[in-house]
Design a protein around this motif. Structure first.
Motif, mmCIF file in Angstrom:
data_model
loop_
_atom_site.group_PDB
_atom_site.id
_atom_site.type_symbol
_atom_site.label_atom_id
_atom_site.label_comp_id
_atom_site.label_asym_id
_atom_site.label_seq_id
_atom_site.Cartn_x
_atom_site.Cartn_y
_atom_site.Cartn_z
ATOM 1 N N ILE A 577 88.711 16.593 19.336
ATOM 2 C CA ILE A 577 87.611 16.191 18.184
ATOM 3 C C ILE A 577 86.068 16.094 18.059
ATOM 4 O O ILE A 577 85.290 16.771 17.173
ATOM 5 C CB ILE A 577 87.575 14.467 18.300
ATOM 6 C CG1 ILE A 577 89.222 14.197 17.769
ATOM 7 C CG2 ILE A 577 86.325 13.343 17.400
ATOM 8 C CD1 ILE A 577 89.632 13.085 18.824
ATOM 9 N N GLU A 578 86.079 16.700 19.347
ATOM 10 C CA GLU A 578 83.571 16.936 19.031
ATOM 11 C C GLU A 578 83.976 17.926 19.144
ATOM 12 O O GLU A 578 83.052 18.500 18.300
ATOM 13 C CB GLU A 578 83.507 16.703 20.801
ATOM 14 C CG GLU A 578 82.121 16.648 20.832
ATOM 15 C CD GLU A 578 81.490 16.756 22.078
ATOM 16 O OE1 GLU A 578 80.364 16.774 22.430
ATOM 17 O OE2 GLU A 578 82.114 16.603 23.171
ATOM 18 N N GLY A 583 81.282 21.168 15.883
ATOM 19 C CA GLY A 583 81.136 22.161 16.013
ATOM 20 C C GLY A 583 80.784 22.763 17.464
ATOM 21 O O GLY A 583 80.118 24.125 17.376
ATOM 22 N N TYR A 584 80.317 21.602 18.417
ATOM 23 C CA TYR A 584 79.721 22.084 19.666
ATOM 24 C C TYR A 584 80.202 20.903 20.782
ATOM 25 O O TYR A 584 80.626 20.002 20.462
ATOM 26 C CB TYR A 584 78.417 22.405 19.813
ATOM 27 C CG TYR A 584 77.525 22.492 19.301
ATOM 28 C CD1 TYR A 584 76.915 21.250 20.208
ATOM 29 C CD2 TYR A 584 77.297 21.843 18.324
ATOM 30 C CE1 TYR A 584 76.246 19.679 19.600
ATOM 31 C CE2 TYR A 584 76.195 21.054 17.978
ATOM 32 C CZ TYR A 584 75.227 19.877 18.104
ATOM 33 O OH TYR A 584 75.151 18.940 18.036
ATOM 34 N N THR A 585 80.267 21.125 21.697
ATOM 35 C CA THR A 585 80.549 20.171 23.228
ATOM 36 C C THR A 585 79.452 19.627 23.454
ATOM 37 O O THR A 585 78.711 20.699 23.824
ATOM 38 C CB THR A 585 81.589 20.227 23.875
ATOM 39 O OG1 THR A 585 81.784 21.748 24.396
ATOM 40 C CG2 THR A 585 82.619 20.770 22.819
ATOM 41 N N VAL A 586 78.494 18.157 23.852
ATOM 42 C CA VAL A 586 77.193 18.080 24.649
ATOM 43 C C VAL A 586 77.924 17.594 26.048
ATOM 44 O O VAL A 586 77.510 17.563 27.132
ATOM 45 C CB VAL A 586 77.290 16.874 23.404
ATOM 46 C CG1 VAL A 586 76.320 17.630 22.224
ATOM 47 C CG2 VAL A 586 77.699 15.789 23.752
ATOM 48 N N ARG A 587 79.504 17.221 26.529
ATOM 49 C CA ARG A 587 80.081 16.626 27.694
ATOM 50 C C ARG A 587 80.389 17.882 28.293
ATOM 51 O O ARG A 587 81.535 18.258 28.672
ATOM 52 C CB ARG A 587 80.983 15.463 27.289
ATOM 53 C CG ARG A 587 80.525 14.033 26.594
ATOM 54 C CD ARG A 587 81.952 14.228 25.856
ATOM 55 N NE ARG A 587 82.860 14.125 25.439
ATOM 56 C CZ ARG A 587 83.530 13.311 24.585
ATOM 57 N NH1 ARG A 587 84.334 12.214 24.751
ATOM 58 N NH2 ARG A 587 84.683 14.110 23.929
ATOM 59 N N GLU A 588 79.568 18.704 28.331
ATOM 60 C CA GLU A 588 79.503 19.815 29.959
ATOM 61 C C GLU A 588 80.487 19.908 30.669
ATOM 62 O O GLU A 588 81.450 20.296 31.969
ATOM 63 C CB GLU A 588 78.341 20.714 29.744
ATOM 64 C CG GLU A 588 77.927 20.936 28.327
ATOM 65 C CD GLU A 588 76.351 21.685 28.530
ATOM 66 O OE1 GLU A 588 75.799 21.982 30.569
ATOM 67 O OE2 GLU A 588 75.554 21.899 28.020
#
Length: 605
Positions: A577-578, A583-588
């Motif tokens: 979903i993120e 368009g990118y993920t922040v929860r690396e």
């Protein structure tokens, strides 16, 4: 005298027509010196929803043979003897293979061309073509095969291969002939007629040495091929690739749908394979290797895998119970935790939860009682009629049957019939007998595609469009109406909104089963599922959609033997979903844990 003159004039006129006006007999007489070459059209290209190229064509060459024109035993010209062994060395084959291919071609036709060796590479074509004039009856025909610039979505895109005898027999229109290529799976199969185009024909003059002398009659008999239609899928290539990365080391599926259209955004099945493996002369070898792989990468688990839905099915049970008037959002049922009977609860929450609390905590007794209240509802006149109502409603929600859009080899899943229970229990059964259905266990089976569609229906607050792969054709051709026709399952939108609000608490609520994966800027809705598996650990299931208002994506994730729904399926769904919305993920850290995580299947495989 008049009769004789009339007959003579008739003969003169007929001879004049045959010899001067009508050239069909001349053409037939010239057949030994003419070559009828099929002009294969360029197969339509395939793009994703954003115009990214997924499939295009590459040129290969088929070596054709006309058995009647070959000179093997008795040469027409002593200067051009047919050296069988030399020909075998040229093609890098043995004499047995040569004999087998010639026998196959003769069986097909002595007079018409048949493929002797297919999909010769450009490199091999160059050095063979230089000396092919020495071997009468053989010539090259240009063909195209598919190429995949990104090794993704193998099951969705499908593949093409040489037509089988069974497929030839089904071709009542007579379009195909032996050696032609045809879509075997995926969208190549679903849209074969649109992608293949229309064949053309070129009539060439050749001399006795098999050299082309030019086009016959200045091309008056030639027909130009018509290229196949380009195809745009609803698939998002970046999201598809991301989903396949997340599923490495796991067995299962991710299906993501755009709720407003029913277009499939991601169609992930794991394990998967590089679609380029099923291209070229090595196709058969690679297919056998994939077929023998114990992890079964050829199976499209998104549509062929059938699973117990576990607690994700509580969405279906709850909506049907409210629609039937058997419960209301304020209805409370007793729950005493792990001691609850006949269905135990794995969560600790209030002793009498209402609907919203039961969804947030995934209360087993609540949804068993909702199921029992539905099929025991007095207005149906009996448990069997109540069950029939319940089964019919699940069917309307897209369960227990195929969607019959453009997805080949789809399975129906299973919602058992009342007749099935009559046979099993001798007509003596009730809600307690089949209580497992209330929590998505027992005989009920669904595909990931069907679960994703349930999520899309809730996201739309009461309707769905049948899930499908195509977005549009490259021209103005309309897609089939079934894919753009809205389906209303008969659940009042107010009850669907109640369910939607409850699914929001699964992420946002203080006891929500997916609260660890909540994102402040993207309001998500979902439902965890932990499905019992007789062959190993639980299956980890999850359905979700986002954002809460005007949802852009709805999806289902099933990880075989993955344990609890919140362990694997929920975080993978949240990352999908993120990635799609942001368009990118922040929860690396979460992304790394999911991508690097592996599940052991050695005890089950």
């Amino acid at each position: 005298m008049g009769i004789f003159i009339a007959v003579g004039v008739a003969y003169i006129i007929r001879l004049f027509v045959l010899q001067v006006v009508d050239d069909q007999y001349k053409i037939k007489a010239d057949n030994n010196a003419l070559r009828f070459v099929t002009q294969y059209p360029s197969r339509g290209k395939v793009f994703d929803r954003n115009g990214k190229l997924l499939v295009f064509n590459e040129a290969v060459y088929d070596l054709m043979v006309i058995p009647r024109q070959t000179v093997i035993k008795d040469t027409l010209d002593p200067n051009y003897p047919f050296d069988t062994l030399g020909f075998c060395r040229l093609l890098d084959i043995d004499k047995t293979s040569f004999d087998e291919q010639m026998a196959k071609a003769k069986k097909e036709s002595y007079w018409k061309p048949s493929p002797f060796m297919t999909q010769v590479s450009k490199e091999n074509y160059t050095h063979i073509a230089e000396v092919l004039y020495r071997y009468p009856g053989f010539y090259f025909q240009t063909r195209t095969v598919r190429h995949y610039p990104e090794a993704i979505a193998a099951h969705t895109l499908g593949d093409i291969g040489e037509i089988s005898q069974a497929e030839l027999e089904r071709d009542t229109a007579g379009y195909y002939k032996q050696g032609d290529y045809i879509g075997k799976s995926g969208i190549e199969r679903s849209y074969e007629k649109e992608l293949r185009g229309v064949k053309g024909l070129k009539v060439m003059m050749v001399d006795v040495h098999n050299n082309i002398m030019g086009s016959y009659g200045d091309g008056e008999l030639d027909e130009e091929p018509v290229a196949g239609k380009d195809l745009y899928l609803g698939l998002d290539a970046d999201l598809q690739a991301y989903g396949e990365q997340l599923m490495v080391g796991k067995i299962g599926s991710i299906v993501a749908i755009e709720p407003s259209t029913g277009q499939i955004l991601a169609f992930v099945t794991s394990p998967t394979y590089d679609p380029n493996l099923l291209v070229g002369r090595e196709r058969g070898k690679h297919f056998k290797e994939l077929q023998d792989d114990p992890m079964k990468p050829l199976i499209n688990r998104a549509i062929s895998g059938t699973y117990p839905p576990g607690s994700t099915f509580k969405t279906v049970v709850g909506m049907i119970a409210m629609q039937s008037g058997s419960i209301t959002p304020a209805t409370c049922f007793h729950c005493s935790g792990p001691g609850s009977l006949p269905i135990k609860c794995t969560h600790h929450h209030g002793p009498s939860p209402d609907f919203a609390n039961a969804i947030m905590n995934s209360c087993n007794p609540y949804f068993y009682e909702s199921f029992r209240a539905t099929i025991n509802n007095p207005k149906f006149g009996g448990v069997k009629d109540g069950y029939q109502y319940w089964k019919d409603m699940t069917y309307k929600l897209g369960l227990g049957h195929k969607f019959n859009t453009d997805i080949p080899y789809e399975r129906s899943g299973n919602i058992p019939s009342r007749e099935y229970y009559d046979r099993m229990y001798g007509n003596q059964w009730n809600a307690v007998t089949i209580r497992s259905l209330g929590i998505g266990q027992g005989e009920v089976l669904v595909t990931p595609l069907q679960l994703a569609n349930i999520a899309a229906m809730i996201a739309n607050e009461g309707y769905y469009y049948p899930p499908h792969l195509i977005k549009c054709f490259g021209d103005t051709t309309a897609i089939p109406e079934v894919m753009t026709t809205r389906v209303d399952p008969g659940i009042d939108p107010k009850y669907v909104r109640t369910m939607k609000a409850g699914l929001r608490t699964v992420f946002s609520g203080p006891a929500g089963t997916a609260r660890r994966y909540e994102m402040k800027d993207i309001p998500q809705c979902g439902k965890t599922g932990t499905a019992q598996n007789p062959h190993g650990n639980y299956h980890s299931n999850f359905i979700a959609f986002a954002p809460y208002d005007n949802p852009k994506i709805a999806l289902a994730v099933i990880i075989e033997n993955g344990g609890y729904g919140a362990t694997w399926a929920a975080p993978i769904a949240s990352l999908m979903i993120e990635r799609y919305i942001r368009g990118y993920t922040v929860r690396e850290d979460l992304e790394k844990r999911m991508m690097e995580g592996r599940i052991s299947y050695k005890n089950e495989r």
